[in-house]
Design a protein around this motif. Sequence first.
Motif, short mmCIF file in Angstrom:
data_model
loop_
_atom_site.label_atom_id
_atom_site.label_comp_id
_atom_site.label_asym_id
_atom_site.label_seq_id
_atom_site.Cartn_x
_atom_site.Cartn_y
_atom_site.Cartn_z
N MET A 1 -3.14 -7.85 3.30
CA MET A 1 -4.21 -7.46 2.41
C MET A 1 -4.15 -5.96 2.10
SD MET A 1 -8.22 -8.08 2.92
CE MET A 1 -9.07 -8.58 1.46
N LEU A 2 -3.77 -5.14 3.08
CA LEU A 2 -3.70 -3.71 2.86
C LEU A 2 -2.56 -3.30 1.94
CD1 LEU A 2 -4.50 -2.31 6.42
CD2 LEU A 2 -6.05 -2.63 4.49
N GLY A 3 -1.59 -4.17 1.78
CA GLY A 3 -0.45 -3.86 0.95
C GLY A 3 -0.62 -4.28 -0.50
N THR A 4 -1.80 -4.76 -0.86
CA THR A 4 -2.01 -5.23 -2.23
C THR A 4 -2.19 -4.06 -3.20
OG1 THR A 4 -4.42 -5.36 -2.05
CG2 THR A 4 -3.16 -7.31 -1.35
N GLU A 5 -1.97 -4.35 -4.46
CA GLU A 5 -2.16 -3.33 -5.50
C GLU A 5 -3.61 -2.88 -5.57
OE1 GLU A 5 0.05 -1.64 -7.32
OE2 GLU A 5 1.55 -2.68 -6.13
N ARG A 6 -4.51 -3.80 -5.37
CA ARG A 6 -5.95 -3.47 -5.40
C ARG A 6 -6.31 -2.49 -4.29
NH1 ARG A 6 -10.85 -7.70 -6.31
NH2 ARG A 6 -12.50 -6.16 -6.28
N ALA A 7 -5.80 -2.74 -3.08
CA ALA A 7 -6.05 -1.84 -1.96
C ALA A 7 -5.42 -0.48 -2.23
CB ALA A 7 -5.50 -2.43 -0.66
N ALA A 8 -4.21 -0.47 -2.77
CA ALA A 8 -3.54 0.79 -3.08
C ALA A 8 -4.30 1.58 -4.13
CB ALA A 8 -2.11 0.52 -3.56
N ALA A 9 -4.84 0.89 -5.13
CA ALA A 9 -5.62 1.57 -6.16
C ALA A 9 -6.88 2.18 -5.57
CB ALA A 9 -5.98 0.58 -7.27
N TRP A 10 -7.55 1.43 -4.69
CA TRP A 10 -8.75 1.96 -4.03
C TRP A 10 -8.40 3.18 -3.19
CZ3 TRP A 10 -9.69 2.30 1.24
CH2 TRP A 10 -10.96 2.75 1.59
N ALA A 11 -7.36 3.09 -2.37
CA ALA A 11 -6.96 4.21 -1.52
C ALA A 11 -6.60 5.43 -2.36
CB ALA A 11 -5.78 3.81 -0.64
N GLY A 12 -5.89 5.20 -3.45
CA GLY A 12 -5.53 6.31 -4.33
C GLY A 12 -6.75 6.99 -4.91
N THR A 13 -7.74 6.21 -5.26
CA THR A 13 -8.99 6.77 -5.80
C THR A 13 -9.71 7.59 -4.74
OG1 THR A 13 -9.22 4.94 -7.35
CG2 THR A 13 -11.21 6.17 -6.84
N VAL A 14 -9.77 7.07 -3.52
CA VAL A 14 -10.46 7.79 -2.44
C VAL A 14 -9.76 9.12 -2.15
CG1 VAL A 14 -11.00 7.76 0.04
CG2 VAL A 14 -11.40 5.73 -1.35
N LEU A 15 -8.43 9.12 -2.08
CA LEU A 15 -7.68 10.30 -1.65
C LEU A 15 -7.29 11.24 -2.78
CD1 LEU A 15 -5.34 8.50 0.90
CD2 LEU A 15 -7.44 9.78 1.40
N ARG A 16 -7.41 10.84 -4.01
CA ARG A 16 -6.95 11.64 -5.15
C ARG A 16 -7.44 13.08 -5.14
NH1 ARG A 16 -7.94 8.18 -9.05
NH2 ARG A 16 -5.85 7.35 -8.82
N PRO A 17 -8.70 13.37 -4.77
CA PRO A 17 -9.17 14.75 -4.84
C PRO A 17 -8.54 15.71 -3.81
CG PRO A 17 -11.02 13.22 -4.76
CD PRO A 17 -9.78 12.43 -4.47
N LEU A 18 -7.78 15.18 -2.86
CA LEU A 18 -7.27 16.02 -1.77
C LEU A 18 -5.92 16.64 -2.09
CD1 LEU A 18 -8.14 13.82 1.32
CD2 LEU A 18 -9.51 15.62 0.24
N ASP A 19 -5.77 17.91 -1.73
CA ASP A 19 -4.46 18.54 -1.84
C ASP A 19 -3.66 18.23 -0.58
OD1 ASP A 19 -5.15 20.40 0.18
OD2 ASP A 19 -5.76 21.90 -1.28
N THR A 20 -2.41 18.59 -0.60
CA THR A 20 -1.50 18.25 0.50
C THR A 20 -1.98 18.82 1.84
OG1 THR A 20 0.35 18.20 -1.04
CG2 THR A 20 0.90 18.40 1.30
N GLN A 21 -2.43 20.06 1.86
CA GLN A 21 -2.87 20.69 3.11
C GLN A 21 -4.08 19.97 3.68
OE1 GLN A 21 -1.41 23.15 5.02
NE2 GLN A 21 -2.91 22.37 6.42
N HIS A 22 -5.01 19.60 2.85
CA HIS A 22 -6.19 18.92 3.36
C HIS A 22 -5.86 17.51 3.84
CE1 HIS A 22 -8.50 22.07 0.99
NE2 HIS A 22 -8.63 22.34 2.27
#
Length: 87
Positions: free
Chosen positions: A1-22
């Motif tokens: 379930m964690l490997g699905t496109e839907r999960a990846a899209a959600w994770a990407g949305t959650v983490l998008r605001p973060l820069d590499t250092q953070h």
Amino acid sequence: MLGTERAAAWAGTVLRPLDTQHRRTLRAWIDANTDAQRAARAMGISRNTVRAHLRATEAALGLDLLTTGTGVHDVVHALHISDVRAG
């Protein structure tokens, strides 16, 4: 379930605001069981720097990470999904 496109899209949305250092600090902090001092030692930076990065991360994500709440759980899951996808 964690490997699905839907999960990846959600994770990407959650983490998008973060820069590499953070992201790096957040991963170290989670790996240190949310202990800023242990994370700081692992990263070779000060505890105050870790805490400053975490406060900036909270602001960027709009989540509460440093007190009890669900914010940290969302981030842990999003990072895990991101790691699974990166393989």
